[in-house]
Design a protein around this motif. Structure first.
Motif, mmCIF file in Angstrom:
data_model
loop_
_atom_site.group_PDB
_atom_site.id
_atom_site.type_symbol
_atom_site.label_atom_id
_atom_site.label_comp_id
_atom_site.label_asym_id
_atom_site.label_seq_id
_atom_site.Cartn_x
_atom_site.Cartn_y
_atom_site.Cartn_z
ATOM 1 N N ALA A 1 2.134 30.421 -52.406
ATOM 2 C CA ALA A 1 1.850 29.507 -53.516
ATOM 3 C C ALA A 1 0.361 29.350 -53.773
ATOM 4 N N LEU A 2 -0.437 29.268 -52.718
ATOM 5 C CA LEU A 2 -1.874 29.115 -52.895
ATOM 6 C C LEU A 2 -2.465 30.344 -53.575
ATOM 7 N N ASP A 3 -2.017 31.524 -53.168
ATOM 8 C CA ASP A 3 -2.487 32.753 -53.813
ATOM 9 C C ASP A 3 -2.082 32.792 -55.284
ATOM 10 N N ASP A 4 -0.865 32.314 -55.567
ATOM 11 C CA ASP A 4 -0.394 32.284 -56.957
ATOM 12 C C ASP A 4 -1.260 31.361 -57.807
ATOM 13 N N ILE A 5 -1.622 30.214 -57.237
ATOM 14 C CA ILE A 5 -2.471 29.248 -57.955
ATOM 15 C C ILE A 5 -3.835 29.861 -58.261
ATOM 16 N N ARG A 6 -4.390 30.511 -57.269
ATOM 17 C CA ARG A 6 -5.707 31.135 -57.460
ATOM 18 C C ARG A 6 -5.645 32.265 -58.474
ATOM 19 N N LYS A 7 -4.559 33.035 -58.420
ATOM 20 C CA LYS A 7 -4.415 34.146 -59.352
ATOM 21 C C LYS A 7 -4.243 33.643 -60.786
ATOM 22 N N ALA A 8 -3.437 32.606 -60.950
ATOM 23 C CA ALA A 8 -3.185 32.053 -62.284
ATOM 24 C C ALA A 8 -4.332 31.178 -62.775
ATOM 25 N N LYS A 9 -5.186 30.746 -61.830
ATOM 26 C CA LYS A 9 -6.278 29.820 -62.124
ATOM 27 C C LYS A 9 -5.758 28.529 -62.762
ATOM 28 N N LYS A 10 -4.586 28.133 -62.281
ATOM 29 C CA LYS A 10 -3.949 26.918 -62.793
ATOM 30 C C LYS A 10 -3.085 26.305 -61.704
ATOM 31 N N ILE A 11 -3.095 24.965 -61.630
ATOM 32 C CA ILE A 11 -2.238 24.264 -60.681
ATOM 33 C C ILE A 11 -1.381 23.254 -61.427
ATOM 34 N N ARG A 12 -0.095 23.225 -61.106
ATOM 35 C CA ARG A 12 0.858 22.316 -61.739
ATOM 36 C C ARG A 12 1.137 21.147 -60.788
ATOM 37 N N ILE A 13 0.803 19.956 -61.228
ATOM 38 C CA ILE A 13 0.941 18.776 -60.374
ATOM 39 C C ILE A 13 1.847 17.755 -61.050
ATOM 40 N N ALA A 14 2.908 17.341 -60.357
ATOM 41 C CA ALA A 14 3.870 16.385 -60.890
ATOM 42 C C ALA A 14 3.358 14.957 -60.694
ATOM 43 N N ILE A 15 3.381 14.169 -61.771
ATOM 44 C CA ILE A 15 2.903 12.781 -61.751
ATOM 45 C C ILE A 15 3.849 11.924 -62.583
ATOM 46 N N ASP A 16 4.189 10.746 -62.054
ATOM 47 C CA ASP A 16 5.015 9.772 -62.761
ATOM 48 C C ASP A 16 4.091 8.834 -63.539
ATOM 49 N N PHE A 17 4.269 8.750 -64.868
ATOM 50 C CA PHE A 17 3.423 7.884 -65.694
ATOM 51 C C PHE A 17 3.971 6.464 -65.816
ATOM 52 N N GLY A 18 4.995 6.147 -65.030
ATOM 53 C CA GLY A 18 5.602 4.823 -65.117
ATOM 54 C C GLY A 18 5.225 3.892 -63.986
ATOM 55 N N VAL A 19 4.147 4.219 -63.245
ATOM 56 C CA VAL A 19 3.742 3.394 -62.105
ATOM 57 C C VAL A 19 2.247 3.087 -62.190
ATOM 58 N N PRO A 20 1.821 2.284 -63.168
ATOM 59 C CA PRO A 20 0.409 1.930 -63.253
ATOM 60 C C PRO A 20 0.019 1.031 -62.078
ATOM 61 N N PRO A 21 -1.222 1.106 -61.610
ATOM 62 C CA PRO A 21 -2.304 1.943 -62.126
ATOM 63 C C PRO A 21 -2.398 3.312 -61.444
ATOM 64 N N TYR A 22 -1.342 3.735 -60.761
ATOM 65 C CA TYR A 22 -1.344 5.067 -60.151
ATOM 66 C C TYR A 22 -1.155 6.142 -61.216
ATOM 67 N N GLY A 23 -0.110 5.977 -62.028
ATOM 68 C CA GLY A 23 0.153 6.911 -63.111
ATOM 69 C C GLY A 23 0.592 6.153 -64.347
ATOM 70 N N MET A 24 -0.004 6.466 -65.502
ATOM 71 C CA MET A 24 0.295 5.757 -66.747
ATOM 72 C C MET A 24 -0.312 6.546 -67.907
ATOM 73 N N THR A 25 -0.150 6.023 -69.122
ATOM 74 C CA THR A 25 -0.860 6.564 -70.272
ATOM 75 C C THR A 25 -1.769 5.472 -70.826
ATOM 76 N N ASP A 26 -2.951 5.867 -71.313
ATOM 77 C CA ASP A 26 -3.913 4.888 -71.809
ATOM 78 C C ASP A 26 -3.623 4.539 -73.266
ATOM 79 N N ASP A 27 -4.533 3.786 -73.891
ATOM 80 C CA ASP A 27 -4.302 3.347 -75.274
ATOM 81 C C ASP A 27 -4.307 4.494 -76.273
ATOM 82 N N LYS A 28 -4.762 5.677 -75.836
ATOM 83 C CA LYS A 28 -4.722 6.865 -76.679
ATOM 84 C C LYS A 28 -3.569 7.793 -76.284
ATOM 85 N N MET A 29 -2.660 7.266 -75.442
ATOM 86 C CA MET A 29 -1.489 8.003 -74.966
ATOM 87 C C MET A 29 -1.859 9.224 -74.138
#
Length: 266
Positions: free
Chosen positions: A28-56
């Motif tokens: 997985a680490l090699d795949d991330i480096r090769k793609a130059k992208k990392i996918r991270i799962a975050i819940d936006f329903g638990v402020p102030p850990y995860g949320m959306t701001d006034d600009k969504m």
């Protein structure tokens, strides 16, 4: 045996071996480096850990933590929106490379995913009206308690509050709304969610009744991705030592990281 038959037999055997040989697992680490992208799962329903701001736009301490990790690794961040119940499945199905989403460390979860070193903490509490005399788990007997499906407070209530009627919802916002609208007597949630809910709904006279548990939060990694886990742990150690993780936490939570988190990283 003729030479042609012998050669034919060798060729067939070689093809057979190739067919039954196990597929090489891509790291997985090699795949991330090769793609130059990392996918991270975050819940936006638990402020102030995860949320959306006034600009969504995505905001919160978990969002800033994910952004800092991606920046330090020199890769693009792709945020994968999730809920409490879908955080671990997002790893198992390959939808996300990591989970940075108020994911507390429990023995049950450790059987199916790997955890990094702690990077933050979370207190879960029971919220209810001021007029309700509830001070402990025993006082939940006969009460209807809303909770978020798949969270540690869901599991804990199921085990420790046998006399309560537990009603499960898909996210914190829905569980909170169930209390506000009178569908449940009380609800479990992260401590920092109570103040904004109370401010928006003064008629409910909401207050914290008691603390359920205090959890260390960690980054979730798919089982067996040892190199990726080591890289995450190295990043956490460095950023606890240089103060960056404390800066992120203090910005959103108003106080420093507990000393226990810093000590756990060594």
């Amino acid at each position: 045996m003729k030479l042609s038959n012998l050669l034919r037999g060798v060729a067939i055997a070689a093809v057979t071996l190739l067919a039954v040989a196990p597929a090489v697992h891509a790291d997985a680490l090699d795949d991330i480096r090769k793609a130059k992208k990392i996918r991270i799962a975050i819940d936006f329903g638990v402020p102030p850990y995860g949320m959306t701001d006034d600009k969504m736009q995505p905001a919160g301490s978990d969002v800033d933590t994910a952004r800092a990790l991606a920046k330090d690794w020199g890769v693009e961040l792709e945020i994968v929106p999730t809920t409490g119940a879908s955080r671990i499945p997002s790893l198992q199905t390959g939808k996300a490379d990591l989970v940075i989403s108020t994911l507390s460390i429990t023995p049950e979860r450790a059987k199916v995913i790997d955890f990094s070193l702690p990077y933050a903490t979370l207190r879960t509490v029971i919220g209810g009206t001021k007029s309700m005399n509830v001070k402990s788990l025993e006082d939940l007997n006969g009460k209807t308690v809303g909770t978020t499906r798949g969270t540690t407070h869901d599991t804990y209530l199921q085990q420790a509050a046998k006399g309560a009627k537990i009603v499960r919802y898909e996210d914190d916002a829905t569980a909170t709304q169930a209390f506000v609208s009178g569908q449940v007597d009380l609800f479990s949630t992260a401590e920092l969610l109570l103040a904004p809910v109370a401010a928006k709904n003064p008629g409910r006279n909401l207050e914290m009744k008691f603390v359920l548990q205090v959890f260390d939060l960690a980054v979730g990694v798919k089982k067996g991705e040892t190199k990726l886990l080591e890289e995450v742990n190295g990043w956490i150690r460095a950023n606890l030592k240089n103060g960056n993780l404390n800066t992120i936490y203090k910005k959103h939570h108003g106080h420093d990281l507990p000393e226990q988190v810093v000590k756990a990283a060594g």
